[in-house]
Design a protein around this motif. Structure first.
Motif, PDB file in Angstrom:
ATOM      1  N   VAL A 389      -5.972   5.088   7.656  1.00 32.78           N
ATOM      2  CA  VAL A 389      -6.694   4.002   6.983  1.00 32.78           C
ATOM      3  C   VAL A 389      -6.485   4.182   5.484  1.00 32.78           C
ATOM      4  O   VAL A 389      -6.979   5.151   4.892  1.00 32.78           O
ATOM      5  CB  VAL A 389      -8.198   4.008   7.327  1.00 32.78           C
ATOM      6  N   GLN A 390      -5.746   3.263   4.876  1.00 26.54           N
ATOM      7  CA  GLN A 390      -5.465   3.345   3.444  1.00 26.54           C
ATOM      8  C   GLN A 390      -6.461   2.485   2.672  1.00 26.54           C
ATOM      9  O   GLN A 390      -6.595   1.289   2.930  1.00 26.54           O
ATOM     10  CB  GLN A 390      -4.043   2.877   3.138  1.00 26.54           C
ATOM     11  N   LEU A 511      -4.038   1.076   8.980  1.00 24.42           N
ATOM     12  CA  LEU A 511      -4.833  -0.055   8.518  1.00 24.42           C
ATOM     13  C   LEU A 511      -4.819  -0.040   6.998  1.00 24.42           C
ATOM     14  O   LEU A 511      -5.344   0.887   6.376  1.00 24.42           O
ATOM     15  CB  LEU A 511      -6.272   0.047   9.041  1.00 24.42           C
ATOM     16  N   LEU A 512      -4.203  -1.048   6.395  1.00 14.64           N
ATOM     17  CA  LEU A 512      -4.065  -1.137   4.942  1.00 14.64           C
ATOM     18  C   LEU A 512      -5.121  -2.109   4.439  1.00 14.64           C
ATOM     19  O   LEU A 512      -4.924  -3.329   4.477  1.00 14.64           O
ATOM     20  CB  LEU A 512      -2.650  -1.595   4.576  1.00 14.64           C
ATOM     21  N   LEU A 513      -6.233  -1.576   3.977  1.00 10.25           N
ATOM     22  CA  LEU A 513      -7.392  -2.395   3.639  1.00 10.25           C
ATOM     23  C   LEU A 513      -7.358  -2.860   2.187  1.00 10.25           C
ATOM     24  O   LEU A 513      -6.699  -2.261   1.334  1.00 10.25           O
ATOM     25  CB  LEU A 513      -8.674  -1.601   3.887  1.00 10.25           C
ATOM     26  N   ASP A 514      -8.099  -3.942   1.938  1.00 11.55           N
ATOM     27  CA  ASP A 514      -8.341  -4.446   0.577  1.00 11.55           C
ATOM     28  C   ASP A 514      -7.043  -4.641  -0.199  1.00 11.55           C
ATOM     29  O   ASP A 514      -6.887  -4.181  -1.339  1.00 11.55           O
ATOM     30  CB  ASP A 514      -9.267  -3.500  -0.197  1.00 11.55           C
ATOM     31  N   GLY A 515      -6.100  -5.352   0.437  1.00 13.13           N
ATOM     32  CA  GLY A 515      -4.839  -5.600  -0.250  1.00 13.13           C
ATOM     33  C   GLY A 515      -5.002  -6.362  -1.546  1.00 13.13           C
ATOM     34  O   GLY A 515      -4.242  -6.167  -2.502  1.00 13.13           O
ATOM     35  N   TRP A 516      -6.015  -7.222  -1.635  1.00  9.64           N
ATOM     36  CA  TRP A 516      -6.234  -7.995  -2.853  1.00  9.64           C
ATOM     37  C   TRP A 516      -6.568  -7.104  -4.044  1.00  9.64           C
ATOM     38  O   TRP A 516      -6.302  -7.458  -5.198  1.00  9.64           O
ATOM     39  CB  TRP A 516      -7.368  -8.992  -2.624  1.00  9.64           C
TER      40      TRP A 516
END
Length: 678
Positions: A389-390, A511-516
């Motif tokens: 989880v990134q 899971l690559l979270l909060d790309g924004w």
């Protein structure tokens, strides 16, 4: 400002005359040309001194010396000796030779001068980066026995790339080859790079391999030692003690070791007869030195490869606009696998958008995950593999905003940003600047007392995942503790970008979270950097045929997400470079940044002699501004075509020397191609 002390009248002159009367210059080559360790741009040249007879044998070119300069003893490096001097007065004598070790051979001195000229800096600034501090005890130890040349390794692993065998053949034949390697996902890149280094070492030539951090150094050194032997490779990094670092550096200087692996300081490693220079993940910020004159590893290794006619390789999972420029210019060639090979290795990538639909799953809502990400994580854990989880930010909740109007939450005392520190005080926001708690927050814009998270940190994410997946171990890897590797057992690994540990057998999902939060940064390199971080994490996941999944929290229509879905960083690098050319930003042009007080920046722009096609942008305020729009510091940018880059660097150096000579007390920070702008 560093000022030269002036000698007292009379006494200093009589003492100097007394010393000169007792000393005689050497009979052959009595003039020593010395670069003194004085950090002033207008003194960036050699100074002539007489070599006394008693130091004739010890004063060899490249050694460390002590000289009297402007009335005080300073360190220096003896570059060369000669018979004549252009100095009109009497020459002072060398005070002593600190060490007869030739720590600055001609090739290294020429490289440091070239780097200084490229970045508009001084030679002594570059020498401070290139040469480690002397350690007398390590220097007095017996020389290390040269390691035998290894046997040529098996390079069959490069057969997965159509142009790979051609590159290895050129290394085996001693021909110079320049390439940009796009590694396959799941590739054992330390083994591939070790094969190249061993191939060069088998011919009796040297190899320098530079990686971002100490974890990469450990992996790459182990791979090189497995092929070439423990004595054939050394690792140079900042975490070594002064004695060990100098000991290893001397082994390279004396020709006992031909394979050097290290972080950015290793880019100056003085290997004998270099045949290969490699930089892994050249877009990483760690490759840019934060000290004057701010050199970048990739550019320095390119200069070395050009000067020594050696091979060069820029490698990584992603590709930077600078590497793309090397390809489009024809100086380098791509090493890329065929699409069929790529599809067999890559994981399946699924974009979810920024607004997560979690209404169907209570556990997914608690974990701040979309349903597709929750299912991917559950499937990866069920398969007996860890799940990565990134999270873009460390901490608990590092950014807060008003829950009603979304205005940034500011401290009432100093206007700094508020955050939730986590732990026992998770419910009380604190200022990130002054640390004062604000238990009764009220929005200055709308008066609301509600707060919302702008971005959730790694610690808060780990807590939420622990509740959503009860019984599953949760491990974190970030600034406080960076994990090198994790076992191939079911676990949730929460990591910040760049701190992702390697999993035994690969991750079942990522899971690559909060790309924004990554894409929305005010930085010209935001899209390129985001894709690089995503691909670095996704490359650790198992192939799609083995169930590997990557879920990215960003809109599927944007270019970085499309490049990740198709696993085509070359296409994205082409777009980035085309946009940079259109906008006039590096690497399409050379750019200089001048930052200081408004008065100092204005004075510098009035005095500098810019090339004909130079364009001045700004000055603009830096940091907070007052009601009149003024700031304590300003920054001006100057850009020129790449062909005039050396002229721009020379102009920056000349105006800095002029200001130093006048002893200006208001310094201006000068950077060529600053990373914060590109």
């Amino acid at each position: 400002m560093w000022e030269l002390p002036q000698p007292k009248p009379g006494k200093g002159k009589r003492a100097a005359a007394s010393r000169k009367g007792r000393r005689e210059p050497a009979e052959t080559a009595p003039v020593a040309r010395v670069i003194v360790d004085v950090p002033l741009a207008h003194l960036d040249r050699t100074f002539d001194y007489h070599v006394p007879k008693e130091l004739d044998e010890a004063a060899v070119p490249g050694c460390r010396v002590r000289v009297r300069f402007a009335g005080q003893l300073v360190d220096g490096f003896l570059l060369e000796r000669g018979d004549t001097t252009e100095h009109q007065g009497r020459l002072a004598f060398l005070e002593r030779v600190t060490s007869s070790e030739r720590v600055l051979p001609p090739e290294l001195a020429a490289l440091c001068r070239t780097v200084a000229e490229r970045y508009g800096g001084t030679l002594i600034d570059v020498l401070r980066l290139a040469l480690p501090p002397r350690h007398a005890k390590a220097e007095a130890e017996p020389p290390r026995e040269p390691a035998p040349a290894p046997e040529p390794p098996d390079v069959a692993g490069w057969g997965r790339y159509p142009w790979g065998p051609g590159f290895t053949d050129a290394l085996s034949a001693g021909r110079a080859a320049h390439a940009v390697w796009q590694a396959l996902p799941g590739e054992d890149w330390p083994a591939r790079l070790a094969e190249l280094a061993a191939t060069v070492a088998a011919r009796g030539r040297g190899a320098v391999l530079v990686v971002p951090d100490h974890r990469d150094v450990a992996r790459l050194r182990a791979a090189c030692a497995a092929l070439a032997g423990e004595d054939a490779v050394v690792a140079l990094s900042a975490d070594l003690g002064p004695a060990e670092r100098y000991r290893r550096w001397l082994a390279v200087l004396r020709g006992a070791v031909r394979i050097v692996v290290g972080t950015r300081a290793a880019m100056f490693a003085p290997v004998a007869d270099p045949g290969l220079f490699v930089v892994w993940d050249d877009g990483d910020d760690l490759h840019a030195d934060p000290h004057m004159p701010y050199p970048q590893v990739r550019d320095v290794l390119i200069l070395r490869a050009h000067a020594s006619r050696a091979s060069f390789l820029a490698a990584g999972y992603a590709r930077t606009a600078e590497a793309q420029l090397l390809l489009e210019s024809g100086w380098a060639h791509p090493i890329v696998a065929a699409r069929e090979e790529l599809r067999a290795c890559a994981p399946r990538v699924t974009p979810t958008g920024e607004d997560f639909d979690v209404a169907r799953d209570e556990a997914a809502r608690a974990a701040r995950l979309p349903a597709v990400a929750f299912e991917a994580a559950r499937a990866g854990l069920a398969a007996g593999a860890p799940v990565l989880v990134q999270v873009p930010r460390r901490g608990y909740v590092p950014g807060l905003a008003c829950g009603h109007c979304r205005s940034p939450a500011r401290c009432r005392r100093c206007a700094g940003p508020l955050m939730l520190p986590g732990g026992g005080e998770a419910g009380v926001p604190r200022c990130r600047w002054c640390g004062v708690a604000d238990a009764s927050f009220r929005c200055a814009a709308c008066g609301s007392g509600r707060l919302r998270a702008v971005v959730v940190g790694a610690k808060r994410t780990a807590e939420e995942l622990g509740r959503a997946f009860p019984g599953v171990p949760v491990r974190t890897s970030g600034a406080g503790e960076v994990l090198a590797e994790v076992p191939g057992a079911p676990a949730l690994v929460v990591a910040t970008p760049g701190a992702e540990p390697v999993a035994e057998g690969g991750y079942g999902a990522a899971l690559l979270l909060d790309g924004w939060a990554l894409l929305g940064r005010q930085d010209l390199r935001a899209a390129e950097e985001t894709l690089r971080r995503w691909m670095t994490a996704a490359a650790l996941v198992r192939p799609a045929k083995e169930g590997g999944r990557v879920v990215v929290g960003a809109d599927a229509g944007i270019a970085p997400v499309q490049a990740l879905v198709r696993w085509d960083p070359g296409w994205h690098a082409e777009l980035e470079l085309a946009e940079r050319k259109e906008l006039g930003f590096p690497p399409a042009v050379r750019m200089a940044s001048f930052e200081g007080t408004p008065e100092a920046v204005a004075a510098l722009l009035d005095e500098i002699s810019l090339p004909e096609q130079a364009e001045v942008l700004g000055p603009v305020p830096v940091g907070e501004v007052d009601e009149d729009g003024r700031a304590e510091r300003e920054r001006a940018l100057v850009r020129v075509p790449r062909a005039q880059g050396r002229a721009l660097a020379a102009a920056a150096h000349a105006v800095n020397a002029l200001r130093n000579a006048r002893k200006e007390t208001d310094p201006v920070r000068i950077q060529l191609d600053p990373l914060t702008l590109i």
